[in-house]
Write an enzyme that holds these catalytic residues in place. Structure first.
Site, PDB file in Angstrom:
ATOM      1  N   GLU A 115      82.961  31.192  42.292  1.00 55.67           N
ATOM      2  CA  GLU A 115      83.307  31.990  41.117  1.00 55.67           C
ATOM      3  C   GLU A 115      84.808  31.871  40.871  1.00 55.67           C
ATOM      4  O   GLU A 115      85.401  32.705  40.209  1.00 55.67           O
ATOM      5  CB  GLU A 115      82.839  33.441  41.236  1.00 55.67           C
ATOM      6  CG  GLU A 115      83.068  34.107  42.560  1.00 55.67           C
ATOM      7  CD  GLU A 115      82.382  35.462  42.667  1.00 55.67           C
ATOM      8  OE1 GLU A 115      82.582  36.291  41.772  1.00 55.67           O
ATOM      9  OE2 GLU A 115      81.668  35.686  43.652  1.00 55.67           O
ATOM     10  N   HIS A 143      75.516  40.187  52.399  1.00 53.98           N
ATOM     11  CA  HIS A 143      76.761  39.860  51.690  1.00 53.98           C
ATOM     12  C   HIS A 143      77.803  40.896  52.099  1.00 53.98           C
ATOM     13  O   HIS A 143      77.535  42.103  52.036  1.00 53.98           O
ATOM     14  CB  HIS A 143      76.532  39.898  50.173  1.00 53.98           C
ATOM     15  CG  HIS A 143      77.804  39.842  49.396  1.00 53.98           C
ATOM     16  ND1 HIS A 143      78.738  38.845  49.591  1.00 53.98           N
ATOM     17  CD2 HIS A 143      78.325  40.672  48.452  1.00 53.98           C
ATOM     18  CE1 HIS A 143      79.766  39.048  48.787  1.00 53.98           C
ATOM     19  NE2 HIS A 143      79.544  40.152  48.092  1.00 53.98           N
ATOM     20  N   CYS A 187      78.710  36.270  43.759  1.00 58.73           N
ATOM     21  CA  CYS A 187      78.642  35.915  45.183  1.00 58.73           C
ATOM     22  C   CYS A 187      77.262  35.450  45.631  1.00 58.73           C
ATOM     23  O   CYS A 187      77.112  34.946  46.739  1.00 58.73           O
ATOM     24  CB  CYS A 187      79.077  37.104  46.037  1.00 58.73           C
ATOM     25  SG  CYS A 187      80.690  37.742  45.602  1.00 58.73           S
TER      26      CYS A 187
HETATM   27  N1  COA Z   1      90.859  56.864  57.096  1.00 59.40           N
HETATM   28  C1  COA Z   1      89.550  56.499  57.116  1.00 59.40           C
HETATM   29  N2  COA Z   1      88.872  56.096  56.005  1.00 59.40           N
HETATM   30  C2  COA Z   1      89.554  56.038  54.839  1.00 59.40           C
HETATM   31  C3  COA Z   1      90.904  56.395  54.740  1.00 59.40           C
HETATM   32  C4  COA Z   1      91.571  56.831  55.940  1.00 59.40           C
HETATM   33  N3  COA Z   1      92.845  57.184  55.939  1.00 59.40           N
HETATM   34  N4  COA Z   1      91.303  56.258  53.451  1.00 59.40           N
HETATM   35  C5  COA Z   1      90.231  55.814  52.755  1.00 59.40           C
HETATM   36  N5  COA Z   1      89.169  55.678  53.600  1.00 59.40           N
HETATM   37  C6  COA Z   1      87.820  55.210  53.278  1.00 59.40           C
HETATM   38  C7  COA Z   1      87.264  55.850  52.014  1.00 59.40           C
HETATM   39  O1  COA Z   1      86.644  57.106  52.309  1.00 59.40           O
HETATM   40  C8  COA Z   1      86.273  54.788  51.570  1.00 59.40           C
HETATM   41  O2  COA Z   1      85.099  54.857  52.365  1.00 59.40           O
HETATM   42  P1  COA Z   1      83.710  55.437  51.760  1.00 59.40           P
HETATM   43  O3  COA Z   1      83.358  54.538  50.594  1.00 59.40           O
HETATM   44  O4  COA Z   1      82.763  55.303  52.880  1.00 59.40           O
HETATM   45  O5  COA Z   1      84.005  56.831  51.340  1.00 59.40           O
HETATM   46  C9  COA Z   1      86.983  53.493  51.944  1.00 59.40           C
HETATM   47  O6  COA Z   1      87.924  53.848  52.963  1.00 59.40           O
HETATM   48  C10 COA Z   1      87.732  52.838  50.793  1.00 59.40           C
HETATM   49  O7  COA Z   1      88.630  53.766  50.258  1.00 59.40           O
HETATM   50  P2  COA Z   1      88.785  53.976  48.694  1.00 59.40           P
HETATM   51  O8  COA Z   1      89.766  55.051  48.450  1.00 59.40           O
HETATM   52  O9  COA Z   1      87.430  54.101  48.068  1.00 59.40           O
HETATM   53  O10 COA Z   1      89.415  52.540  48.326  1.00 59.40           O
HETATM   54  P3  COA Z   1      89.792  51.917  46.934  1.00 59.40           P
HETATM   55  O11 COA Z   1      89.952  52.930  45.858  1.00 59.40           O
HETATM   56  O12 COA Z   1      90.938  51.014  47.242  1.00 59.40           O
HETATM   57  O13 COA Z   1      88.517  51.038  46.515  1.00 59.40           O
HETATM   58  C11 COA Z   1      87.020  49.193  46.620  1.00 59.40           C
HETATM   59  C12 COA Z   1      87.783  50.243  47.425  1.00 59.40           C
HETATM   60  C13 COA Z   1      86.098  48.435  47.586  1.00 59.40           C
HETATM   61  C14 COA Z   1      86.152  49.877  45.548  1.00 59.40           C
HETATM   62  C15 COA Z   1      88.040  48.223  45.966  1.00 59.40           C
HETATM   63  O14 COA Z   1      88.780  47.578  46.959  1.00 59.40           O
HETATM   64  C16 COA Z   1      87.407  47.183  45.069  1.00 59.40           C
HETATM   65  O15 COA Z   1      87.254  47.404  43.880  1.00 59.40           O
HETATM   66  N6  COA Z   1      87.050  45.981  45.628  1.00 59.40           N
HETATM   67  C17 COA Z   1      86.472  44.882  44.852  1.00 59.40           C
HETATM   68  C18 COA Z   1      85.015  45.073  44.483  1.00 59.40           C
HETATM   69  C19 COA Z   1      84.090  45.008  45.642  1.00 59.40           C
HETATM   70  O16 COA Z   1      84.398  44.421  46.667  1.00 59.40           O
HETATM   71  N7  COA Z   1      82.892  45.586  45.467  1.00 59.40           N
HETATM   72  C20 COA Z   1      81.857  45.583  46.486  1.00 59.40           C
HETATM   73  C21 COA Z   1      80.514  45.152  45.989  1.00 59.40           C
HETATM   74  S1  COA Z   1      80.403  43.429  45.694  1.00 59.40           S
END
Ligand code: COA
Length: 445
Positions: A83, A244, A120
């Protein structure tokens, strides 16, 4: 029926590494535990300045061909799943074939080449195409080369920046394969979704939270569809379940959902009933909302039981070891998860021959696919030949400022010209652009 499946696999990681808790989190003013505990990541792999999807794919493919003693006439198709393509017409597989033709006497003029796109899940779809081509008897005794290659880069400042990565997985699909045989049964969960897309742009537009919900919903559909043509799955059926893995925290959620589904109406649900009750059944609730709340409560309780933890530690956790070190490789990610599980089995002397894997692929946009694989007698020799751990140990550890520079050097709008961080050695490198803006490559001894 002759077995058809994955005969060999090779992994090529981008040669740079970004430490997420130590380097990235402090620069972003974030708690490192968001990475280690939340997302489940330690480092991401990045391509050096002379690497791209072609060099990484060609390097993985060359290593695979050399190790298996193959020449171009043994290969009847080259399918690239990506991709991160940079051309809407000329497929990446032609560039990879062109690279390989620099180092082999023969050519790939009679191999069918293409490029697969569905986020993916495209790597798994390319394996599917190869499987069908062999089953249809159109392969003339030849094998298919499937290359899943991506630079999973997000715009700087995007939340997705936390889950980047770059690398390639080359796989040989053959009759009587050494590694795993693919099940003819497959399940699909597919719907028109807007969770992650790149409408003619290099870096994705992502609704990250939505993509996580869609991943789980489509994966669940794929599992029930698989069961409708295969059998009612049970946790004991599978040695490992590679999913995945955009980041391990996503798989933590998928594993729990899958386990809840598989234990419903089994002795495991009954045995757990005294500890956490039986699973909520929708017909026992007046409305969907209270049912969903009850399900959430049950899932929380289930995740804390020893029974679940033991199963997760055995069937899921080993699939995540490489992912924690490389980040998201998009099309290659589920194939990295399979390799990680097989490496774990080898390191722990697990007798895996004849055991089954359940493989769950997902692509945004969105589609999940599930199939089973049966481990073949030659698996241990194949897995012992992987050099991925040595490659990962050799990566150059970027500072945050270096990370910003290398990210900009891969940005198609900037193409900043910076010094490479590593020295190429016995590999294909990107050397520049030709008169029609085509990319050019050389093999460096
Ligand atoms: N200690 C422990 N855990 C923590 C933490 C800390 N200090 N701070 C955050 N976390 C956890 C959150 O609770 C969350 O876990 P949960 O989903 O089980 O609640 C996780 O860490 C991620 O934190 P979050 O604040 O949601 O991260 P983010 O706003 O940066 O977003 C994604 C994370 C994955 C949504 C973002 O990186 C993204 O858009 N990625 C690309 C898309 C993707 O990969 N999608 C997946 C499907 S293909």
């Amino acid at each position: 029926m002759t077995a058809v499946g994955i005969d060999a696999i090779e992994i090529w990681t981008g040669k740079l590494s970004l430490d997420l808790p130590e380097t990235f989190a402090p620069a972003k003013g974030e708690d490192p535990e968001k990475y280690t505990k939340g997302l489940g990541l330690k480092t991401s792999s990045f391509p050096d300045t002379y690497e791209d999807i072609v060099t990484m794919g060609a390097n993985a493919a060359k290593r695979l061909m050399d190790r298996k003693g193959l020449v171009p006439e043994d290969i009847g198709r080259i399918d690239v799943a990506t991709e991160s393509a940079f051309d809407n017409s000329k497929p990446v597989s032609t560039y990879i074939a062109g690279c390989l033709e620099q180092v082999y006497d023969d050519d790939f003029h009679h191999a069918n080449k293409g490029e697969r796109k569905f986020a993916c899940v495209a790597g798994t779809q390319s394996i599917d195409d190869a499987y069908n081509w062999i089953r249809a008897g159109r392969h003339r005794g030849r094998s298919a080369l499937v290359v899943a290659t991506d630079t999973a880069l997000y715009a700087r400042g995007d939340p997705g920046e936390a889950t980047q990565g770059g690398g390639a997985v080359a796989m040989l699909i053959s009759e009587e394969p050494s590694l795993v045989e693919l099940s003819p049964e497959q399940g699909y969960g597919s719907a028109d979704e807007t969770d992650f897309l790149k409408p003619n742009q290099q870096f994705p537009s992502v609704d990250g939270k939505r993509s996580m919900q869609v991943y789980l919903a489509r994966m669940r559909e794929a599992l029930t569809d698989f069961e409708s043509v295969a059998w009612d799955t049970h946790p004991d059926d599978f040695a490992y379940i590679p999913f995945h893995t955009p980041f391990p925290g996503m798989v933590r959620k998928a594993g729990l959902l899958g386990y809840r589904h598989m234990i419903r109406d089994t002795e495991i649900e009954e045995d757990l009933a005294s500890e956490i009750g039986r699973q909520p059944r929708e017909e026992a609730f007046d409305d969907r909302e209270s049912y969903e709340e009850a399900i959430r409560g049950y899932m929380d309780d289930l995740s804390g039981t020893d029974t679940y933890r033991e199963w997760y530690g055995a069937a899921i956790e080993p699939t995540l070891a490489l992912s924690r070190r490389v980040g998201n490789w998009y099309t290659g990610s589920v194939h990295v998860a399979r390799a990680s599980a097989l490496q774990h089995a080898l390191e722990n002397d697990v007798d895996l021959e004849g055991s089954k894997l359940l493989v769950g692929s997902y692509g945004s946009g969105a589609q999940a696919e599930m199939h089973a694989e049966t481990v073949r007698p030659g698996w241990a020799e194949e897995v012992a030949a992987l050099t991925v751990d040595e490659q990962l140990d050799r990566r150059y550890d970027l500072s945050y400022e270096e990370y910003e520079r290398v990210h900009d050097s891969h940005n198609h709008d900037l193409n900043d010209d910076i010094e490479a961080f590593t020295q190429p050695d016995g590999e294909f490198v990107h050397t520049g652009w030709g008169r029609m803006s085509e990319r050019q490559y050389d093999y460096v001894e």
